[in-house]
Structures are given as C-alpha cells and as structure tokens.
Design a protein around this motif. Structure first.
Motif, PDB file in Angstrom:
ATOM      1  N   ARG A  68      18.243  41.439  44.281  1.00  0.00           N
ATOM      2  CA  ARG A  68      19.657  41.624  43.987  1.00  0.00           C
ATOM      3  C   ARG A  68      20.158  42.866  44.705  1.00  0.00           C
ATOM      4  NH1 ARG A  68      18.876  37.270  42.818  1.00  0.00           N
ATOM      5  NH2 ARG A  68      19.221  36.162  40.897  1.00  0.00           N
ATOM      6  N   HIS A  69      21.472  42.927  44.872  1.00  0.00           N
ATOM      7  CA  HIS A  69      22.094  44.102  45.481  1.00  0.00           C
ATOM      8  C   HIS A  69      21.978  45.282  44.530  1.00  0.00           C
ATOM      9  CE1 HIS A  69      23.733  41.908  48.879  1.00  0.00           C
ATOM     10  NE2 HIS A  69      24.053  40.946  48.036  1.00  0.00           N
ATOM     11  N   ASN A  70      22.174  46.468  45.052  1.00  0.00           N
ATOM     12  CA  ASN A  70      22.092  47.685  44.269  1.00  0.00           C
ATOM     13  C   ASN A  70      23.086  47.624  43.112  1.00  0.00           C
ATOM     14  OD1 ASN A  70      22.248  50.372  43.315  1.00  0.00           O
ATOM     15  ND2 ASN A  70      21.579  51.124  45.302  1.00  0.00           N
ATOM     16  N   GLN A  71      22.636  47.947  41.925  1.00  0.00           N
ATOM     17  CA  GLN A  71      23.486  47.856  40.744  1.00  0.00           C
ATOM     18  C   GLN A  71      24.550  48.945  40.679  1.00  0.00           C
ATOM     19  OE1 GLN A  71      23.454  45.124  38.454  1.00  0.00           O
ATOM     20  NE2 GLN A  71      22.474  44.506  40.361  1.00  0.00           N
ATOM     21  N   ALA A  72      24.510  49.894  41.601  1.00  0.00           N
ATOM     22  CA  ALA A  72      25.581  50.887  41.679  1.00  0.00           C
ATOM     23  C   ALA A  72      26.901  50.201  42.046  1.00  0.00           C
ATOM     24  CB  ALA A  72      25.242  51.966  42.692  1.00  0.00           C
ATOM     25  N   ILE A  73      26.830  49.083  42.760  1.00  0.00           N
ATOM     26  CA  ILE A  73      28.038  48.318  43.094  1.00  0.00           C
ATOM     27  C   ILE A  73      28.688  47.800  41.817  1.00  0.00           C
ATOM     28  CG2 ILE A  73      28.916  46.274  44.300  1.00  0.00           C
ATOM     29  CD1 ILE A  73      26.535  46.606  46.247  1.00  0.00           C
ATOM     30  N   LEU A  74      27.877  47.311  40.893  1.00  0.00           N
ATOM     31  CA  LEU A  74      28.395  46.820  39.618  1.00  0.00           C
ATOM     32  C   LEU A  74      29.050  47.956  38.834  1.00  0.00           C
ATOM     33  CD1 LEU A  74      28.676  44.559  37.530  1.00  0.00           C
ATOM     34  CD2 LEU A  74      26.375  45.128  36.741  1.00  0.00           C
ATOM     35  N   ALA A  75      28.402  49.105  38.795  1.00  0.00           N
ATOM     36  CA  ALA A  75      28.972  50.254  38.086  1.00  0.00           C
ATOM     37  C   ALA A  75      30.293  50.686  38.717  1.00  0.00           C
ATOM     38  CB  ALA A  75      27.977  51.408  38.091  1.00  0.00           C
ATOM     39  N   ALA A  76      30.363  50.699  40.042  1.00  0.00           N
ATOM     40  CA  ALA A  76      31.609  51.074  40.722  1.00  0.00           C
ATOM     41  C   ALA A  76      32.726  50.076  40.418  1.00  0.00           C
ATOM     42  CB  ALA A  76      31.372  51.170  42.221  1.00  0.00           C
ATOM     43  N   ALA A  77      32.384  48.790  40.344  1.00  0.00           N
ATOM     44  CA  ALA A  77      33.399  47.771  40.040  1.00  0.00           C
ATOM     45  C   ALA A  77      33.928  47.937  38.620  1.00  0.00           C
ATOM     46  CB  ALA A  77      32.807  46.376  40.235  1.00  0.00           C
TER      47      ALA A  77
ATOM     48  N   ILE B 187      34.032  50.776  36.920  1.00  0.00           N
ATOM     49  CA  ILE B 187      34.882  51.979  36.945  1.00  0.00           C
ATOM     50  C   ILE B 187      36.227  51.665  37.597  1.00  0.00           C
ATOM     51  CG2 ILE B 187      35.099  54.285  37.974  1.00  0.00           C
ATOM     52  CD1 ILE B 187      32.017  54.517  37.529  1.00  0.00           C
ATOM     53  N   ALA B 188      36.210  50.886  38.683  1.00  0.00           N
ATOM     54  CA  ALA B 188      37.461  50.510  39.351  1.00  0.00           C
ATOM     55  C   ALA B 188      38.340  49.664  38.437  1.00  0.00           C
ATOM     56  CB  ALA B 188      37.157  49.758  40.646  1.00  0.00           C
ATOM     57  N   PHE B 189      37.723  48.790  37.641  1.00  0.00           N
ATOM     58  CA  PHE B 189      38.497  47.970  36.709  1.00  0.00           C
ATOM     59  C   PHE B 189      39.242  48.854  35.714  1.00  0.00           C
ATOM     60  CE2 PHE B 189      38.922  45.827  32.623  1.00  0.00           C
ATOM     61  CZ  PHE B 189      39.631  44.698  32.991  1.00  0.00           C
ATOM     62  N   PHE B 190      38.524  49.793  35.103  1.00  0.00           N
ATOM     63  CA  PHE B 190      39.179  50.668  34.127  1.00  0.00           C
ATOM     64  C   PHE B 190      40.174  51.613  34.805  1.00  0.00           C
ATOM     65  CE2 PHE B 190      35.460  49.466  31.553  1.00  0.00           C
ATOM     66  CZ  PHE B 190      36.159  48.930  30.476  1.00  0.00           C
ATOM     67  N   GLY B 191      39.923  51.985  36.048  1.00  0.00           N
ATOM     68  CA  GLY B 191      40.880  52.811  36.780  1.00  0.00           C
ATOM     69  C   GLY B 191      42.146  52.053  37.131  1.00  0.00           C
TER      70      GLY B 191
ATOM     71  N   VAL C  48      45.851  42.776  40.164  1.00  0.00           N
ATOM     72  CA  VAL C  48      45.059  43.867  40.722  1.00  0.00           C
ATOM     73  C   VAL C  48      43.701  43.948  40.018  1.00  0.00           C
ATOM     74  CG1 VAL C  48      44.953  46.399  40.875  1.00  0.00           C
ATOM     75  CG2 VAL C  48      47.044  45.190  41.490  1.00  0.00           C
ATOM     76  N   LEU C  49      43.647  43.525  38.765  1.00  0.00           N
ATOM     77  CA  LEU C  49      42.393  43.569  38.002  1.00  0.00           C
ATOM     78  C   LEU C  49      41.378  42.531  38.468  1.00  0.00           C
ATOM     79  CD1 LEU C  49      43.812  44.080  34.399  1.00  0.00           C
ATOM     80  CD2 LEU C  49      42.790  45.788  35.901  1.00  0.00           C
ATOM     81  N   LEU C  50      41.847  41.517  39.176  1.00  0.00           N
ATOM     82  CA  LEU C  50      40.932  40.459  39.610  1.00  0.00           C
ATOM     83  C   LEU C  50      39.936  40.933  40.667  1.00  0.00           C
ATOM     84  CD1 LEU C  50      43.340  37.402  39.753  1.00  0.00           C
ATOM     85  CD2 LEU C  50      41.718  38.019  37.956  1.00  0.00           C
ATOM     86  N   LEU C  51      40.354  41.853  41.519  1.00  0.00           N
ATOM     87  CA  LEU C  51      39.455  42.313  42.584  1.00  0.00           C
ATOM     88  C   LEU C  51      38.217  43.027  42.029  1.00  0.00           C
ATOM     89  CD1 LEU C  51      38.870  42.497  45.585  1.00  0.00           C
ATOM     90  CD2 LEU C  51      40.192  44.609  45.613  1.00  0.00           C
ATOM     91  N   PRO C  52      38.361  44.023  41.155  1.00  0.00           N
ATOM     92  CA  PRO C  52      37.133  44.635  40.625  1.00  0.00           C
ATOM     93  C   PRO C  52      36.299  43.656  39.789  1.00  0.00           C
ATOM     94  CG  PRO C  52      39.072  45.781  39.782  1.00  0.00           C
ATOM     95  CD  PRO C  52      39.554  44.761  40.743  1.00  0.00           C
ATOM     96  N   LEU C  53      36.942  42.708  39.125  1.00  0.00           N
ATOM     97  CA  LEU C  53      36.184  41.698  38.372  1.00  0.00           C
ATOM     98  C   LEU C  53      35.369  40.809  39.309  1.00  0.00           C
ATOM     99  CD1 LEU C  53      38.646  40.570  35.561  1.00  0.00           C
ATOM    100  CD2 LEU C  53      36.538  41.884  35.322  1.00  0.00           C
ATOM    101  N   ALA C  54      35.963  40.426  40.433  1.00  0.00           N
ATOM    102  CA  ALA C  54      35.247  39.590  41.403  1.00  0.00           C
ATOM    103  C   ALA C  54      34.074  40.363  42.017  1.00  0.00           C
ATOM    104  CB  ALA C  54      36.201  39.111  42.496  1.00  0.00           C
ATOM    105  N   VAL C  55      34.273  41.625  42.321  1.00  0.00           N
ATOM    106  CA  VAL C  55      33.197  42.438  42.883  1.00  0.00           C
ATOM    107  C   VAL C  55      32.072  42.602  41.859  1.00  0.00           C
ATOM    108  CG1 VAL C  55      32.586  44.745  43.711  1.00  0.00           C
ATOM    109  CG2 VAL C  55      34.654  43.626  44.544  1.00  0.00           C
TER     110      VAL C  55
END
Length: 125
Positions: free
Chosen positions: A10-19, A21-25, A39-46
C-alpha cells in the motif's frame, strides 16, 4: 488460502493522514456557501485512494487495486518483473505490455516473488 499467504503493498499512510487533515481544513470553506460543498469531495477521494490502492499478490495472481476497481493478472502471464528508472516496480506481460504495480518499489520485488514460490527469469533483486 489464508491471508498470511498474501503479500499486500500500500501507499504511505501519511497520504491518508494528510487527506483527513485537508478534509477538516476545508470544512470552514465548504460551510461558508452551499455551492462550495463539493470542495470536500477531493480530500475524501484522496483518502479513499490512499486506503484502497495498492498491489496484492498470492501464489495464483497479482491483484492491482485502484480507487474504483481492480485488475487481476495471473502469474502465468507475467514474464518479467523489473524496476523502472524511477524505482517503481513494473510487470511485463506475455503480450509485451508493461504494467506498473501500484505501491511496489523495485526494492520490494524479492518480497513480492517470495509469495509465488518460484522465480521469474527477468526478476530484479
């Protein structure tokens, strides 16, 4: 076949954490006007992509998982495993096509091959 016979990449889970954080931001922006809610759909998709995308391998096949689907490739179709110039793993198929393996690096190829119980002539490692 038990899950211990399957290797997961799997990809690095830091990507999930950043997504996340971006959602709540993005919540204050999306809450400012109703037309900004998408705008909320992009961090959810990531976040969904980071959680789901990758490569699973067992003795029978490779399973390449993407955001919305997956592709299964039997080991009989794989003629070579190698790393591209950027260090990502690629499987060359019997029809000549090269298929990138999501979340697998060239240094992961020995671990990927260990689950098959055989070796490929072009395997890097």
């Amino acid at each position: 076949m038990s899950s211990s016979d399957t290797v997961h990449f799997r990809h690095n889970q830091a990507i999930l954490a950043a997504a996340i954080i971006a959602f709540f931001g993005a919540l204050p922006l999306a809450g400012a006007r109703w037309y900004l809610l998408p705008v909320l759909l992009l961090p959810l998709a990531v976040a969904l992509w980071a959680w789901r995308a990758g490569t699973d391998a067992d003795a029978r096949e490779l399973r390449l998982r993407a955001l919305l689907g997956q592709r299964r490739i039997s080991w009989e179709r794989v003629t070579e495993l190698a790393a591209d110039p950027r260090g990502r793993a690629v499987a060359r198929l019997d029809d000549g096509r090269a298929v990138p393996l999501p979340a697998v690096r060239g240094s992961d190829l020995p671990r990927l091959l260990s689950v098959t119980g055989r070796s490929l002539p072009g395997a890097a490692g």
